[in-house]
Scaffold this active site. Structure first.
Site, short mmCIF file in Angstrom:
data_model
loop_
_atom_site.label_atom_id
_atom_site.label_comp_id
_atom_site.label_asym_id
_atom_site.label_seq_id
_atom_site.Cartn_x
_atom_site.Cartn_y
_atom_site.Cartn_z
N ARG A 242 0.80 -1.23 0.00
CA ARG A 242 0.00 0.00 0.00
C ARG A 242 0.83 1.27 0.00
O ARG A 242 0.30 2.37 -0.13
CB ARG A 242 -0.92 0.03 1.22
N CYS B 99 17.15 3.09 -8.08
CA CYS B 99 16.42 3.62 -9.24
C CYS B 99 17.32 4.22 -10.32
O CYS B 99 17.16 3.93 -11.51
CB CYS B 99 15.39 4.63 -8.79
N GLN C 26 17.28 14.09 -9.55
CA GLN C 26 16.36 13.09 -9.01
C GLN C 26 15.09 13.70 -8.43
O GLN C 26 15.13 14.70 -7.70
CB GLN C 26 17.10 12.24 -7.96
N SER D 262 9.95 12.00 -5.45
CA SER D 262 9.40 10.68 -5.09
C SER D 262 10.47 9.72 -4.60
O SER D 262 10.18 8.81 -3.82
CB SER D 262 8.68 10.06 -6.29
N GLY D 263 11.72 9.92 -5.04
CA GLY D 263 12.80 9.05 -4.61
C GLY D 263 13.01 9.08 -3.10
O GLY D 263 13.53 8.13 -2.51
N PRO E 1 1.07 42.93 -13.46
CA PRO E 1 2.22 42.68 -14.33
C PRO E 1 3.28 43.78 -14.27
O PRO E 1 4.43 43.56 -14.65
CB PRO E 1 1.60 42.60 -15.73
N ARG F 135 19.03 16.28 -5.91
CA ARG F 135 17.56 16.25 -5.82
C ARG F 135 17.01 17.52 -6.45
O ARG F 135 17.48 18.63 -6.16
CB ARG F 135 17.15 16.20 -4.34
N HIS G 140 13.35 10.49 -12.66
CA HIS G 140 14.76 10.83 -12.47
C HIS G 140 15.38 11.08 -13.84
O HIS G 140 15.13 10.33 -14.79
CB HIS G 140 15.51 9.67 -11.83
N1 HSE Z 1 17.46 6.55 -3.64
C1 HSE Z 1 16.60 7.03 -4.66
C2 HSE Z 1 16.33 8.49 -4.48
C3 HSE Z 1 15.32 6.26 -4.70
O1 HSE Z 1 16.56 9.00 -3.37
O2 HSE Z 1 15.89 9.14 -5.40
C4 HSE Z 1 15.34 5.14 -5.69
O3 HSE Z 1 15.98 3.98 -5.23
#
Ligand code: HSE
Length: 370
Positions: free
Chosen positions: A11, A137, A164, A167-168, A195, A269, A276
């Site tokens: 889940r 990933c 990345q 969601s990782g 504007p 990130r 990614h």
């Molecule tokens: N370690 C990865 C991340 C997630 O932080 O994006 C995928 O394994």
């Protein structure tokens, strides 16, 4: 007789994507699924493809787990750490398929990415290997999109910069990114109606909002919206992040390299949601033409797409938004670098939750139950 397959962590975010894929591919018809929970034991279980699968079983109950032929878990490393060895010690000889990193580099496990290492997987099954783990990933997405160059052993070394998605880091991090977007938008919505207002004044305001005390940063510790974070996971002894360490280690384990292919770079990130991206500098072992390289890349597997090195094709088809929710792992920006004839660039994108997490697991399960 059909295998009984325990599903744990189904889940969560990766688990939900896995269930979605299994339902779409009608996988549940080829085994007997048993659904587990770590927190909602005995509560109502799920219905997939119109079939109800009964109440949830206790994911910590070794006696129940012991009865299964196969366990597939997306519950994370903590669960694996708690249960796996206990289960093995109890004499359980079933197959363990895991999304978490905990067992990935152990001798007893194979990292699964069947378009790349199907023969190694079959050989491992023949040799009585029972532990199959999905790769990191970025590693899986890199190997799929550059599979042609790896399979022809053309890579001397490579460097990578990753981009990345949130969601990782997990579902809560994605929510935090959205909350950050919301806080910024709310703070400047009246300015956008005017504007004439100087963009530099708006930008200053955004900076102030993003760095203010109430700004949501519990998960990422710093703002990600309008920003990036050039560090993923903990620091290792040699100054790499653990995410950076995984690239060379896992890739070479999957490839069964006799001599490690050096792969290194920086993991970053960014504020995309679930795809990614990665930018590579690759030193080839020999000087081959660009058209040959393109052919090798595009013919390797059916999920790779070669995106021509043109503006339009690139900005439309080589982006997180264009790839998200699909199994495609496009590769583009392929060109010779002016460093030398053996040096090329490449840019790849892939869905971190599909090929980056869930898909290798469901395909491994299919290999075992078919
Ligand atoms: N370690 C990865 C991340 C997630 O932080 O994006 C995928 O394994």
């Amino acid at each position: 007789m059909r295998n009984s397959v325990g599903l744990v962590g189904w889940r969560g975010m990766v688990g939900s994507v896995l269930m979605e894929r299994m339902e779409k591919e009608n996988d549940f018809s080829s085994f007997n699924p048993v659904f587990f929970s770590t927190s909602q034991i005995h509560e109502e279980g799920p219905t997939f493809n119109g079939k109800y699968y009964g109440n949830l079983k206790n994911a910590y109950d070794i006696d129940i787990l012991k009865e299964l032929d196969i366990i597939v878990t997306c519950q994370g490393s903590e669960y694996t750490n708690k249960i796996y060895y206990k289960l093995r010690k109890s004499g359980w000889k079933g197959y363990w398929i895991d999304a978490a990193s905990y067992l990935r580099m152990k001798k007893e496990s194979v990292i699964v990415l069947d378009p790349i290492n199907l023969s190694a997987i079959h050989q491992a099954i023949d040799n009585n290997c029972k532990t199959f783990i999905g790769g990191n990933c970025t590693v899986s997405l890199m190997l799929l999109s550059l599979g042609g160059l790896f399979s022809k052993k053309l890579i001397d070394w490579m460097t990578v910069s990753t981009y990345q998605a949130a969601s990782g880091s997990g579902a809560s991090h994605m929510v935090e990114l959205l909350m950050q977007m919301n806080a910024v938008c709310k703070g400047i919505s009246s300015d956008l109606k005017n504007p004439a207002k100087s963009i530099l004044k708006i930008e200053k305001k955004i900076n102030k909002i993003s760095l203010s005390d109430g700004f949501p940063t519990n998960c990422f510790h710093v703002p990600l919206v309008g920003n990036l974070i050039p560090w993923i996971d903990v620091k290792t002894e040699d100054g790499r992040s653990k995410e950076e360490w995984k690239i060379q280690s896992e890739a070479n384990k999957i490839l069964l390299s006799k001599k490690n292919i050096p792969i290194d770079g920086l993991c970053v990130r960014i504020g995309s949601l679930r795809c990614h991206s990665q930018s590579f500098v690759i030193k080839l072992k020999k000087d081959i033409s660009l058209s040959e390289i393109e052919k090798i890349l595009s013919h390797h597997n059916r999920w790779t797409r070669l995106i021509p090195n043109d503006v339009d094709a690139t900005i439309k088809n080589l982006t997180p938004l264009s790839v998200t929710g699909t199994l495609f792992t496009p590769v583009g920006r392929v060109r010779k670098l002016n460093i030398g004839k053996k040096y090329i660039s490449a840019f790849t994108v892939g869905d971190q939750l599909l090929w980056g997490a869930a898909e290798p697991l469901r395909r491994m399960l299919k290999i075992l139950v078919n």
